[in-house]
Design a protein around this motif. Structure first.
Motif, PDB file in Angstrom:
ATOM      1  N   MET A  92       0.804  -1.216   0.000  1.00 47.01           N
ATOM      2  CA  MET A  92       0.000   0.000   0.000  1.00 47.01           C
ATOM      3  C   MET A  92       0.839   1.269   0.000  1.00 47.01           C
ATOM      4  N   THR A  93       2.028   1.222   0.545  1.00 41.99           N
ATOM      5  CA  THR A  93       2.827   2.435   0.686  1.00 41.99           C
ATOM      6  C   THR A  93       4.084   2.469  -0.173  1.00 41.99           C
ATOM      7  N   GLY A  94       4.414   1.379  -0.859  1.00 42.94           N
ATOM      8  CA  GLY A  94       5.692   1.377  -1.559  1.00 42.94           C
ATOM      9  C   GLY A  94       5.744   0.631  -2.866  1.00 42.94           C
ATOM     10  N   THR A  95       4.596   0.372  -3.529  1.00 44.66           N
ATOM     11  CA  THR A  95       4.632  -0.326  -4.818  1.00 44.66           C
ATOM     12  C   THR A  95       3.779   0.407  -5.847  1.00 44.66           C
ATOM     13  N   ALA A  96       4.074   0.177  -7.118  1.00 45.29           N
ATOM     14  CA  ALA A  96       3.333   0.804  -8.216  1.00 45.29           C
ATOM     15  C   ALA A  96       3.365  -0.119  -9.425  1.00 45.29           C
ATOM     16  N   SER A  97       2.305  -0.060 -10.246  1.00 42.64           N
ATOM     17  CA  SER A  97       2.214  -0.959 -11.402  1.00 42.64           C
ATOM     18  C   SER A  97       1.668  -0.235 -12.622  1.00 42.64           C
ATOM     19  N   ALA A  98       1.851  -0.848 -13.781  1.00 42.48           N
ATOM     20  CA  ALA A  98       1.187  -0.440 -15.020  1.00 42.48           C
ATOM     21  C   ALA A  98       0.139  -1.504 -15.309  1.00 42.48           C
ATOM     22  N   GLN A  99      -1.136  -1.160 -15.160  1.00 46.34           N
ATOM     23  CA  GLN A  99      -2.206  -2.145 -15.294  1.00 46.34           C
ATOM     24  C   GLN A  99      -2.841  -2.050 -16.681  1.00 46.34           C
ATOM     25  N   VAL A 100      -2.548  -3.016 -17.519  1.00 47.09           N
ATOM     26  CA  VAL A 100      -3.091  -3.060 -18.871  1.00 47.09           C
ATOM     27  C   VAL A 100      -4.452  -3.742 -18.847  1.00 47.09           C
ATOM     28  N   CYS A 101      -5.441  -3.142 -19.489  1.00 42.26           N
ATOM     29  CA  CYS A 101      -6.803  -3.691 -19.517  1.00 42.26           C
ATOM     30  C   CYS A 101      -7.252  -3.917 -20.946  1.00 42.26           C
ATOM     31  N   VAL A 102      -7.899  -5.056 -21.182  1.00 41.77           N
ATOM     32  CA  VAL A 102      -8.363  -5.428 -22.521  1.00 41.77           C
ATOM     33  C   VAL A 102      -9.792  -5.945 -22.434  1.00 41.77           C
ATOM     34  N   ASP A 103     -10.482  -5.958 -23.567  1.00 42.30           N
ATOM     35  CA  ASP A 103     -11.832  -6.515 -23.607  1.00 42.30           C
ATOM     36  C   ASP A 103     -11.823  -7.958 -23.134  1.00 42.30           C
ATOM     37  N   ALA A 104     -12.907  -8.363 -22.495  1.00 43.24           N
ATOM     38  CA  ALA A 104     -12.985  -9.729 -21.984  1.00 43.24           C
ATOM     39  C   ALA A 104     -13.111 -10.755 -23.098  1.00 43.24           C
ATOM     40  N   GLY A 105     -13.589 -10.353 -24.294  1.00 42.63           N
ATOM     41  CA  GLY A 105     -13.696 -11.291 -25.407  1.00 42.63           C
ATOM     42  C   GLY A 105     -15.134 -11.618 -25.754  1.00 42.63           C
TER      43      GLY A 105
END
Length: 371
Positions: A92-105
């Motif tokens: 919660m205090t020390g991580t970060a991400s790049a969250q890629v989102c795509v259509d479910a299909g």
């Protein structure tokens, strides 16, 4: 885009925020056209407060891990995670991400939701390895290329492990939601949202909570689940470390190219099937041996390096077929070659320790969260 930041920040503060890039129909804009003004506005606003953007999966500086939010959701989340170990606070205090989102299909066919569900889960450790970008935590090397992934693997398993692969994804996800522990119970203003220890949503439905749950409670509960691939009407990939600069464009291009081109999807699934070992079925990602290797060695691992190179080549071909410029993706592919060679040299000269050197920079409906 409006940006709200604190009027004052203690020295060496870490400020986390969320932004998204996306499109909902019409011709796809270029990444630079779509994201450039937003990022420029963000940088200008932050600079006015003495802050700047950085791209790393973990906070590399040594500092007190202290929550700066007082919203009852996050206070309840902190309480829930700290019942077992300290890794929730670190996340919660020390991580970060790049969250890629795509259509479910679609319901069936080459782009069906079942095919996408399986492909994305097999692709997960390759994405961890290819974009590992968190070798430091609290000012020290950790021995892992993606320390952030290791942190997630050590948290509450009822909400951070991947569901099973075999079966109807909708039924699998429904069971997962019901069996996950309740993280918070929303209450009137002023009352804490802390949930009773060990209460699952299935148990809540069976009368084990303080009141009967509502449909709104179920919807909110789903927002507190964090598996590597999370269904939210679309599919959200949560395993990629934050990237420096414009580096988030590479995983977005890679994933969308592999999923939106039927030929690339089929070939990618064939290339990744060797990763679907029995150990996957015995233990769920990210706690499998393969995911651990991805977080520790990244593309210095021979099997993951071969899979990553195959995926990048297939994505490159898919982008070429639809006329999209692939120069950025090819640059990222070159970076994988370089970092893999450097990592192998480091390992051979350092008694097997995982490399901690910094890594170089790295379009269907897709968007990305920057966390």
């Amino acid at each position: 885009m409006g940006v709200d930041v604190p009027t004052t920040c203690p020295r060496r503060s870490l400020v986390c925020f969320c932004s998204c890039f996306g499109r909902r129909g019409g011709p796809p804009p270029s990444f630079e056209t779509a994201s450039g003004p937003d990022q420029a506005a963000l940088r200008t606003t932050l600079a006015a407060h003495g802050l700047r953007l950085t791209g790393s999966g973990t906070d590399p500086l040594e500092r007190e891990r202290r929550m700066g939010l007082d919203h009852p959701r996050y206070l309840a989340m902190e309480c829930h995670f700290e019942r077992t170990n300290p890794w929730g606070r670190v996340m919660m205090t020390g991580t970060a991400s790049a969250q890629v989102c795509v259509d479910a299909g679609t319901e069936d066919g080459p782009l069906s939701h079942g095919s996408r569900w399986r492909l994305l889960h097999l692709l997960g450790p390759v994405l961890v390895a290819a974009f590992a970008n968190s070798p430091l935590l609290d000012g020290r090397p950790t021995g892992h290329r993606s320390t952030r992934q290791l942190v997630w693997s050590r948290m509450d398993p009822t909400r951070t492990l991947a569901p099973a692969l075999d079966g109807d994804p909708r039924e699998i996800w429904a069971e997962y939601v019901l069996d996950a522990e309740v993280l918070c119970v929303r209450r009137p203003d002023g009352l804490p949202w802390t949930a009773p220890p060990g209460l699952t949503f299935r148990g809540w439905l069976r009368g084990e909570g303080e009141r009967p749950p509502t449909l709104a409670d179920l919807e909110y509960h789903r927002t507190t689940l964090f598996p590597p691939v999370r269904p939210r009407g679309h599919l959200e990939l949560r395993m990629i470390d934050a990237q420096p600069g414009e580096g988030w464009q590479a995983p977005l291009a890679l994933v969308s190219a592999l999923l939106d081109d039927p030929a690339a999807s089929d070939a990618c699934l064939d290339a990744l099937e060797p990763l679907a070992t029995p150990s996957y079925r015995d233990r769920h990602p990210p706690r499998t041996e393969l995911w651990h290797r991805a977080a520790t060695l990244a593309v210095a691992d021979p099997q993951l390096r071969r899979a990553a190179l195959a995926c990048f080549a297939l994505a490159d071909q898919a982008l070429a077929r639809r006329g999209a410029p692939a120069a950025r993706l090819r640059t990222a592919l070159s970076a994988i070659h370089f970092s893999s060679r450097a990592a192998r040299r480091h390992i051979s000269s350092d008694s097997g320790a995982a490399p901690c050197a910094s890594q170089g920079p790295r379009r269907s409906r897709s968007f990305v969260y920057l966390l």
